[in-house]
Design an enzyme around this catalytic site. Structure first.
Site, short mmCIF file in Angstrom:
data_model
loop_
_atom_site.label_atom_id
_atom_site.label_comp_id
_atom_site.label_asym_id
_atom_site.label_seq_id
_atom_site.Cartn_x
_atom_site.Cartn_y
_atom_site.Cartn_z
N ASP A 46 0.83 -1.20 0.00
CA ASP A 46 0.00 0.00 0.00
C ASP A 46 0.87 1.25 0.00
O ASP A 46 1.68 1.45 0.90
CB ASP A 46 -0.89 0.03 1.25
CG ASP A 46 -1.78 1.26 1.22
OD1 ASP A 46 -2.68 1.32 0.38
OD2 ASP A 46 -1.53 2.20 2.01
N TYR A 51 2.67 10.06 0.37
CA TYR A 51 3.69 9.55 1.30
C TYR A 51 5.11 9.93 0.85
O TYR A 51 6.06 9.76 1.59
CB TYR A 51 3.61 8.02 1.47
CG TYR A 51 2.27 7.49 1.95
CD1 TYR A 51 1.32 8.34 2.51
CD2 TYR A 51 1.96 6.15 1.82
CE1 TYR A 51 0.09 7.85 2.93
CE2 TYR A 51 0.72 5.65 2.25
CZ TYR A 51 -0.20 6.51 2.80
OH TYR A 51 -1.41 6.01 3.20
N LYS A 80 -2.31 6.03 -4.46
CA LYS A 80 -3.49 6.90 -4.29
C LYS A 80 -3.28 8.29 -4.89
O LYS A 80 -2.17 8.84 -4.82
CB LYS A 80 -3.81 7.05 -2.80
CG LYS A 80 -3.81 5.75 -2.02
CD LYS A 80 -4.24 5.89 -0.58
CE LYS A 80 -3.96 4.62 0.20
NZ LYS A 80 -2.64 4.55 0.81
N HIS A 113 -7.54 9.27 -2.56
CA HIS A 113 -7.03 9.17 -1.18
C HIS A 113 -8.01 9.72 -0.15
O HIS A 113 -8.25 9.11 0.89
CB HIS A 113 -5.69 9.92 -1.09
CG HIS A 113 -4.83 9.52 0.05
ND1 HIS A 113 -3.47 9.59 0.03
CD2 HIS A 113 -5.14 9.03 1.28
CE1 HIS A 113 -2.99 9.16 1.19
NE2 HIS A 113 -3.98 8.83 1.97
#
Ligand SMILES: NC(=O)c1ccc[n+]([C@@H]2O[C@H](COP(=O)([O-])OP(=O)(O)OC[C@H]3O[C@@H](n4cnc5c(N)ncnc54)[C@H](OP(=O)(O)O)[C@@H]3O)[C@@H](O)[C@H]2O)c1
Length: 329
Positions: A46, A51, A80, A113
């Site tokens: 994931d 990030y 995402k 997201h």
């Protein structure tokens, strides 16, 4: 209670019910952790543009794939669309940037997201105003964004598309256009999301639980800002006692609870021992009584950790639905 190891998706694809979380892992640390995760048997990874470590994940995965399409097929890679990408005309651009950084030809599952949007500022995924508040984009049209996600799926560059952090109403709104193939939301023993899971089950949408262990990294970040008390899930007496009874760790009990609760989970760890522990869940089972005891720990919305209060001003966005902002103990 036996639990299937996968969710079956359209076209015969399978999403492993245990995946590997990558949030808050710096690139060099993440690369090593992903190697350990592959070694331990994880195949579901994931990630998210937000990030800012997709490149490290991509490097580790590509080393393992070694150019072999059969090995690529063994993996289930998720990323995402970040909040500034929540504009129909920007979806493609953000998706291509993720593909490029991951250095993959396709993504297995691409998710919206969050339901809220930020302004698009090139090179800045978390744009802020001088007072520290987020540059919130109030013009978000979720249905228009979702239509673009469906186009990416049609192109074959994402095998599946879904959403994250959506409410039941948002899920219904998007399902009227085309069913999301996954809903990734916070679920754990203190925030069991029973109503949302029931709604997703009615729609036939698999749930992936994020922060299944209570997200120490997020709690540490939030505690100073909100003044809230965030109990450690790993130290809850019921969890510790059940772990002792099975000669397992509290983390394994929290994860096994979620599997028996009917959801997939994506624990994050950068420690090789814990990485192995978090996927070693298939050779023990929680009894009906233990499940009931853990089920009784649910605090409903008061158990939510990720209320996005770390994004100052985000609660003013019309799609924002996270209710316990700035609640104190
Ligand atoms: N869609 C979204 O908005 C969203 C939001 C949050 C998270 N996520 C995804 O979900 C993943 C997991 O959530 P999370 O990272 O927030 O939190 P989490 O997985 O609930 O918790 C991670 C924390 O638990 C520790 N830990 C891991 N395994 C452990 C074990 N066996 N025993 C004791 N401690 C252990 C980790 O430390 P060590 O690393 O030192 O082991 C880390 O501090 C994320 O990484 C991300 O991929 C998605």
């Amino acid at each position: 209670m036996s639990v299937p190891k996968y969710f079956e998706l359209e076209g015969g694809d399978r999403m492993p019910r245990i995946g590997f979380g990558t949030w808050q892992a710096p690139g060099d640390v993440l690369e090593k952790a992903v190697e350990a995760a592959l070694e331990a048997g994880y195949r579901h990874f994931d990630s998210a543009r937000a990030y800012e470590n997709e490149d490290a994940l991509g490097r580790a995965l590509n080393r393992w794939i070694g150019g072999d399409p059969a090995k690529r097929k063994e993996l289930f890679v998720v990323t995402k669309l970040p909040p500034p990408g929540n504009k129909a005309e920007l979806v493609e651009q953000y998706f291509e940037a993720s593909l490029r950084d991951l250095a993959l030809d396709y993504i297995d599952l691409y998710l919206i997201h969050v339901p809220f949007g930020f302004e698009h500022v090139p090179g800045d995924l978390h744009p802020t105003n001088p007072d520290g508040s987020m540059k919130v984009d109030y013009s978000t049209d979720l249905v228009a964004v979702w239509k673009e996600m469906l186009k990416i799926k049609e192109s074959g560059r994402a095998r599946h598309v879904g959403v994250s952090n959506m409410s039941e109403e948002q899920l219904n709104r998007l399902s009227a256009i085309g069913k999301p193939e996954c809903l990734q939301v916070e679920v754990h023993v203190l925030f069991q999301q029973k109503e949302l899971i029931a709604a997703a089950n009615r729609l036939g949408i698999p749930i992936v639980a994020y922060s299944p262990l209570g997200s120490k990294g997020l709690v540490d970040m939030l505690a100073t800002k909100t003044g809230r008390d965030y109990p450690s899930l790993l130290e809850l007496p019921a969890v510790v006692n059940i772990a002792k009874a099975h000669s397992r760790t509290p983390a394994q009990v929290l994860l096994r609870f979620l599997l028996q609760h009917g959801v997939a989970c994506i624990p994050k760890s950068t420690d090789p021992t814990r990485i192995k522990q978090n996927i070693s869940l298939w050779d023990f089972e929680l009894s009906k009584n233990e499940m009931q005891e853990l089920s009784a720990l649910d605090r409903g919305v008061d158990g939510r950790i990720c209320d996005f209060s770390f994004f100052k001003g985000v609660e003013t966005h019309p799609e924002f639905h996270f209710k316990n902002m700035n609640k104190t103990k």
